[in-house]
Design an enzyme around this catalytic site. Structure first.
Site, PDB file in Angstrom:
ATOM      1  CE  LYS A   1      -1.427  -4.718   3.433  1.00  0.00           C
ATOM      2  NZ  LYS A   1      -1.688  -6.039   2.874  1.00  0.00           N
TER       3      LYS A   1
ATOM      4  CB  SER B   1      -0.858  -0.024   1.262  1.00  0.00           C
ATOM      5  OG  SER B   1      -1.431   1.229   1.494  1.00  0.00           O
TER       6      SER B   1
ATOM      7  CE1 TYR C   1      -3.955  -3.168   5.704  1.00  0.00           C
ATOM      8  CE2 TYR C   1      -3.533  -0.833   5.333  1.00  0.00           C
ATOM      9  CZ  TYR C   1      -3.788  -2.100   4.846  1.00  0.00           C
ATOM     10  OH  TYR C   1      -3.858  -2.305   3.479  1.00  0.00           O
TER      11      TYR C   1
HETATM   12  N1  LIG Z   1      -8.791  -1.690  -0.686  1.00  0.00           N
HETATM   13  C1  LIG Z   1      -7.813  -0.837  -0.432  1.00  0.00           C
HETATM   14  O1  LIG Z   1      -8.032   0.367  -0.307  1.00  0.00           O
HETATM   15  C2  LIG Z   1      -6.390  -1.329  -0.293  1.00  0.00           C
HETATM   16  C3  LIG Z   1      -5.327  -0.415  -0.405  1.00  0.00           C
HETATM   17  C4  LIG Z   1      -4.025  -0.875  -0.267  1.00  0.00           C
HETATM   18  C5  LIG Z   1      -3.786  -2.231  -0.017  1.00  0.00           C
HETATM   19  N2  LIG Z   1      -4.831  -3.085   0.113  1.00  0.00           N
HETATM   20  C6  LIG Z   1      -4.560  -4.516   0.392  1.00  0.00           C
HETATM   21  O2  LIG Z   1      -5.076  -5.298  -0.666  1.00  0.00           O
HETATM   22  C7  LIG Z   1      -5.511  -6.556  -0.172  1.00  0.00           C
HETATM   23  C8  LIG Z   1      -6.934  -6.803  -0.628  1.00  0.00           C
HETATM   24  O3  LIG Z   1      -7.747  -5.731  -0.179  1.00  0.00           O
HETATM   25  P1  LIG Z   1      -9.306  -5.696  -0.457  1.00  0.00           P
HETATM   26  O4  LIG Z   1      -9.708  -4.273  -0.497  1.00  0.00           O
HETATM   27  O5  LIG Z   1      -9.661  -6.585  -1.579  1.00  0.00           O
HETATM   28  O6  LIG Z   1      -9.832  -6.315   0.912  1.00  0.00           O
HETATM   29  P2  LIG Z   1     -10.999  -7.342   1.196  1.00  0.00           P
HETATM   30  O7  LIG Z   1     -11.195  -7.378   2.653  1.00  0.00           O
HETATM   31  O8  LIG Z   1     -12.174  -7.072   0.324  1.00  0.00           O
HETATM   32  O9  LIG Z   1     -10.328  -8.713   0.689  1.00  0.00           O
HETATM   33  C9  LIG Z   1      -9.489  -9.489   1.505  1.00  0.00           C
HETATM   34  C10 LIG Z   1     -10.040 -10.898   1.493  1.00  0.00           C
HETATM   35  O10 LIG Z   1      -9.200 -11.732   2.283  1.00  0.00           O
HETATM   36  C11 LIG Z   1      -9.988 -12.574   3.076  1.00  0.00           C
HETATM   37  N3  LIG Z   1      -9.138 -12.948   4.197  1.00  0.00           N
HETATM   38  C12 LIG Z   1      -8.636 -12.160   5.188  1.00  0.00           C
HETATM   39  N4  LIG Z   1      -7.838 -12.879   6.002  1.00  0.00           N
HETATM   40  C13 LIG Z   1      -7.857 -14.147   5.533  1.00  0.00           C
HETATM   41  C14 LIG Z   1      -7.228 -15.360   5.934  1.00  0.00           C
HETATM   42  N5  LIG Z   1      -6.421 -15.413   6.984  1.00  0.00           N
HETATM   43  N6  LIG Z   1      -7.464 -16.475   5.204  1.00  0.00           N
HETATM   44  C15 LIG Z   1      -8.268 -16.451   4.110  1.00  0.00           C
HETATM   45  N7  LIG Z   1      -8.881 -15.322   3.684  1.00  0.00           N
HETATM   46  C16 LIG Z   1      -8.669 -14.194   4.385  1.00  0.00           C
HETATM   47  C17 LIG Z   1     -11.235 -11.771   3.400  1.00  0.00           C
HETATM   48  O11 LIG Z   1     -12.341 -12.571   3.710  1.00  0.00           O
HETATM   49  C18 LIG Z   1     -11.433 -11.001   2.094  1.00  0.00           C
HETATM   50  O12 LIG Z   1     -12.258 -11.732   1.210  1.00  0.00           O
HETATM   51  C19 LIG Z   1      -5.310  -6.509   1.332  1.00  0.00           C
HETATM   52  O13 LIG Z   1      -4.067  -7.101   1.625  1.00  0.00           O
HETATM   53  C20 LIG Z   1      -5.268  -5.031   1.625  1.00  0.00           C
HETATM   54  O14 LIG Z   1      -4.510  -4.750   2.782  1.00  0.00           O
HETATM   55  C21 LIG Z   1      -6.121  -2.678  -0.048  1.00  0.00           C
END
Ligand SMILES: NC(=O)c1ccc[n+]([C@@H]2O[C@H](COP(=O)([O-])OP(=O)(O)OC[C@H]3O[C@@H](n4cnc5c(N)ncnc54)[C@H](O)[C@@H]3O)[C@@H](O)[C@H]2O)c1
Length: 341
Positions: free
Chosen positions: A154, A125, A150
């Site tokens: 990362k 991120s 959080y």
């Molecule tokens: N959405 C944003 O703004 C953003 C920005 C920067 C980074 N990220 C990173 O991108 C990734 C995806 O983000 P997103 O927005 O799709 O989030 P999200 O919560 O929609 O998707 C994450 C998925 O992982 C699953 N999950 C969590 N822990 C788990 C585990 N231990 N085992 C199996 N499944 C698990 C959740 O059920 C979910 O479906 C994350 O790592 C997040 O930190 C997101």
């Protein structure tokens, strides 16, 4: 078809990446524990692709389950999305975040090593930059102290990848530093499903537009920005999904050990008020909002320098803010059971 494991593949970015992987001729395999997603995402994925995506329901901290997935599937790479991502909650429950976000990467790396799978794309991120001293922010910019547990997870995960590669492990990894993902698939079959009150701007905007929230609060309008509100680089989730496909494909030609990291953004910053104005334009609705005090911990302005990813991965964002907000709004209408036309 080459199989790519997507951890957290039922989530917001993971489900869109599954679509992009199919389009590029890969077979996605999902593991998700549905801790922050719903099974309906898999139905949406099927409506778009016409295919039933194999999905293992479970926790990717589960060593036995991970071993089973790698034994049952000859994988050519992994995209690791699974993590908890709520910045505010991470300040209240830091152990929950350190445990899930870091341990899941460790389990994954050990399982990959055991099964000889080398290629990994990791979700990082722009939060690792904090408030950068120079804009647009480049990948060579030093990272700053994390503002939240959080954000720290990362940084630590990036360090784990870097250390693992320095140890000459058989690992080829890319960390993608996302800016602000918004939007939804144009079909409105998949999109972001925030649980509870959204902490991100765009889901709050669309929910306010749909009447689910009474009013949006803009946190501060006295910052040093063109209209006083915070600036972010909003990237369409389908563009972001395609960046993962480029990254996993790029890794196929890299000899391990290899590690690199890339910004994924549009290269353009937009203020909160510009987001509101653009939303009003695409939805045809005035948005009920008020200006409140600054929110502690908010970065004032950040947008990406995208030269590295443009040149090295051959990836450029195709969609603009208007496209992304239109898709977010149509997704919201779909969720609320309406149609935009
Ligand atoms: N959405 C944003 O703004 C953003 C920005 C920067 C980074 N990220 C990173 O991108 C990734 C995806 O983000 P997103 O927005 O799709 O989030 P999200 O919560 O929609 O998707 C994450 C998925 O992982 C699953 N999950 C969590 N822990 C788990 C585990 N231990 N085992 C199996 N499944 C698990 C959740 O059920 C979910 O479906 C994350 O790592 C997040 O930190 C997101």
């Amino acid at each position: 078809m080459e199989k790519i494991l997507i951890t957290g593949g039922a989530g917001y970015i993971g489900s869109h990446t599954a679509v992009a992987l199919y389009e590029a001729g890969y077979q996605p395999i999902i593991i998700d524990d549905f801790s922050n997603s719903e099974k309906s995402a898999l139905d949406g994925l099927k409506k778009i692709t016409g295919k039933e995506t194999p999905c293992y329901e479970g926790d990717c901290n589960d060593v036995i389950l991970m071993d089973k997935i790698f034994t049952e599937n000859q994988l050519s790479g992994v995209i690791h999305f699974a993590a908890f991502k709520a910045v505010g909650e991470s300040t209240q429950l830091p152990i929950k975040y350190y445990k899930n976000n870091i341990n899941s990467l460790l389990v994954l790396l050990e399982t990959m090593e055991k099964h000889g799978v080398e290629n990994l794309v990791f979700s990082s991120s722009c939060t690792v930059y904090g408030q950068p001293d120079q804009l647009p922010v480049k990948e060579i910019t030093p990272r700053k102290d994390a503002e939240s547990p959080y954000g720290n997870t990362k940084k630590i995960c990036e360090d784990i990848l870097s250390d693992q590669v320095k140890s000459k492990a058989r690992l080829s990894a890319i960390a993608l530093r996302y800016f602000n993902p918004i939007g939804a698939h144009a079909s409105s079959h998949i999109g972001e499903l925030p649980i509870g009150v959204p902490s991100n701007l765009v889901p709050f905007v669309t929910q306010t537009g749909a009447g689910i929230r009474k009013e949006l609060t803009v946190f501060g309008n006295d910052y040093d920005t063109p209209d006083g509100t915070c600036v972010r680089d909003y990237i369409h989730v389908m563009d972001l999904a395609e960046a993962h496909v480029k990254a996993i494909t790029y890794l196929k030609d890299k000899k391990s050990p290899f590690y690199d990291w890339f910004n994924v953004g549009t290269g353009k910053g937009n203020t909160v008020l510009e987001v509101i104005e653009t939303f009003e334009k695409v939805s045809g609705k005035p948005l009920n909002y008020t200006v409140g005090p600054r929110r502690p911990g908010d970065v004032v302005k950040v947008w990406a320098d995208t030269e590295k990813i443009n040149h090295e991965l051959g990836w450029t964002a195709r969609f603009n803010l208007e496209d992304a907000l239109r898709d977010s709004w149509n997704w919201q209408l779909n969720l609320s059971g309406n149609s935009s036309s």
